[in-house]
Design an enzyme around this catalytic site. Sequence first.
Site, mmCIF file in Angstrom:
data_model
loop_
_atom_site.group_PDB
_atom_site.id
_atom_site.type_symbol
_atom_site.label_atom_id
_atom_site.label_comp_id
_atom_site.label_asym_id
_atom_site.label_seq_id
_atom_site.Cartn_x
_atom_site.Cartn_y
_atom_site.Cartn_z
ATOM 1 N N ALA A 151 19.462 -15.731 -34.533
ATOM 2 C CA ALA A 151 18.294 -14.843 -35.005
ATOM 3 C C ALA A 151 17.075 -14.222 -34.983
ATOM 4 O O ALA A 151 16.522 -14.291 -35.773
ATOM 5 C CB ALA A 151 18.367 -16.529 -36.538
ATOM 6 N N PRO A 176 14.026 -12.664 -33.624
ATOM 7 C CA PRO A 176 12.011 -13.670 -34.253
ATOM 8 C C PRO A 176 12.621 -13.505 -36.068
ATOM 9 O O PRO A 176 11.253 -14.057 -35.910
ATOM 10 C CB PRO A 176 11.190 -12.050 -33.777
ATOM 11 C CG PRO A 176 11.748 -11.431 -33.445
ATOM 12 C CD PRO A 176 13.017 -11.829 -33.208
ATOM 13 N N GLY A 177 13.757 -13.198 -36.609
ATOM 14 C CA GLY A 177 13.433 -13.577 -37.929
ATOM 15 C C GLY A 177 13.580 -12.696 -38.720
ATOM 16 O O GLY A 177 13.786 -12.349 -40.291
ATOM 17 N N GLY A 178 13.683 -11.727 -38.395
ATOM 18 C CA GLY A 178 13.431 -9.870 -38.899
ATOM 19 C C GLY A 178 14.949 -9.896 -40.464
ATOM 20 O O GLY A 178 15.023 -9.980 -41.278
ATOM 21 N N LYS A 179 16.117 -10.056 -39.779
ATOM 22 C CA LYS A 179 16.838 -10.136 -40.665
ATOM 23 C C LYS A 179 17.588 -10.934 -41.102
ATOM 24 O O LYS A 179 18.332 -10.434 -42.551
ATOM 25 C CB LYS A 179 19.061 -9.329 -39.327
ATOM 26 C CG LYS A 179 18.535 -8.116 -39.203
ATOM 27 C CD LYS A 179 19.678 -7.819 -38.261
ATOM 28 C CE LYS A 179 19.264 -6.538 -37.538
ATOM 29 N NZ LYS A 179 18.402 -6.736 -35.949
ATOM 30 N N ASP A 181 19.519 -19.543 -32.434
ATOM 31 C CA ASP A 181 19.078 -19.336 -31.032
ATOM 32 C C ASP A 181 18.477 -19.757 -29.905
ATOM 33 O O ASP A 181 18.393 -21.170 -30.561
ATOM 34 C CB ASP A 181 17.165 -18.241 -31.793
ATOM 35 C CG ASP A 181 16.851 -17.531 -30.802
ATOM 36 O OD1 ASP A 181 17.235 -15.947 -31.573
ATOM 37 O OD2 ASP A 181 16.710 -17.356 -29.791
ATOM 38 N N ASP A 229 23.031 -22.670 -28.032
ATOM 39 C CA ASP A 229 23.624 -21.556 -27.742
ATOM 40 C C ASP A 229 24.499 -21.055 -28.680
ATOM 41 O O ASP A 229 25.888 -21.898 -28.675
ATOM 42 C CB ASP A 229 24.169 -21.991 -25.719
ATOM 43 C CG ASP A 229 25.118 -20.458 -25.380
ATOM 44 O OD1 ASP A 229 24.733 -19.858 -26.785
ATOM 45 O OD2 ASP A 229 25.435 -20.684 -24.584
ATOM 46 N N ASP A 264 24.108 -10.003 -33.729
ATOM 47 C CA ASP A 264 22.883 -9.281 -33.360
ATOM 48 C C ASP A 264 22.689 -9.540 -31.811
ATOM 49 O O ASP A 264 21.496 -10.189 -31.479
ATOM 50 C CB ASP A 264 21.528 -9.487 -34.017
ATOM 51 C CG ASP A 264 20.942 -7.896 -33.637
ATOM 52 O OD1 ASP A 264 21.205 -7.582 -32.879
ATOM 53 O OD2 ASP A 264 19.683 -8.110 -34.179
ATOM 54 N N CYS A 296 21.260 -2.914 -30.308
ATOM 55 C CA CYS A 296 19.758 -1.684 -30.409
ATOM 56 C C CYS A 296 20.052 -0.799 -29.678
ATOM 57 O O CYS A 296 19.440 -0.764 -28.642
ATOM 58 C CB CYS A 296 18.787 -2.484 -30.958
ATOM 59 S SG CYS A 296 18.431 -3.346 -29.580
#
Length: 219
Positions: free
Chosen positions: A86, A88-91, A109, A136, A155, A205
């Site tokens: 998760a 740094p929190g964008g999604k 995370d 984990d 992600d 990405c």
Amino acid sequence: PGDKVSVVDIYGQHIGSGIARLTSREMLETRKGLAVEITHSMYTLPRLRETKAYEKGLFYSQSLPAILTSKILDPQPGETIIDMNAAPGGKVTHIAQLISDDGQIIAIDNSKPKIERMRRTIERLEIRSIKVLHGDSCKLRELLPSVEADKILIDPPCSALGVRPKLYELCRVETIDALARYQRKFIKAAVKALRPGGILTYSTCTFTREENEINIKYA
């Protein structure tokens, strides 16, 4: 100190210029402090995070593919949703907004510094539906032994070859293979925590087949 200097990358490409604030010896020996005060950069963007609108939580800057990932997950109000990577929190904060902050979102995370950054983002955006969990997520069943999620987002750490702009790339084939094997651990863990008929969205990405199409075939 006081000399005008050129700043270059490891290949000698000019990326900016500025005023030296340390001697060359101090730069090499101390390796801390302000070495060069940059006066001109070849790659500069407006600092949106220094605006009042950002401080008030009116926006979160995010790339289009990242935005599409949360849309494809198709979160709905009242659902239980897990973001396995998760920070740094964008999604995960976008997901919370898509469900109008109505549901149970578990943001996991394994990096404490990244988690603290994510907590600040959640607080800035005034979101209440997200529960932050340090651990984990490859061991998801140990972290959440009784949870059955409606939706799970993976992600995972990847080679990041799709991130732009970039001046050069040092990633090796061996690194890509190792990352692909690591990413499969997240997929395997996610399946065990997903309710029958639930949705798993996998996003990277990068654009290597090993980390994308081949891993989807594995799933």
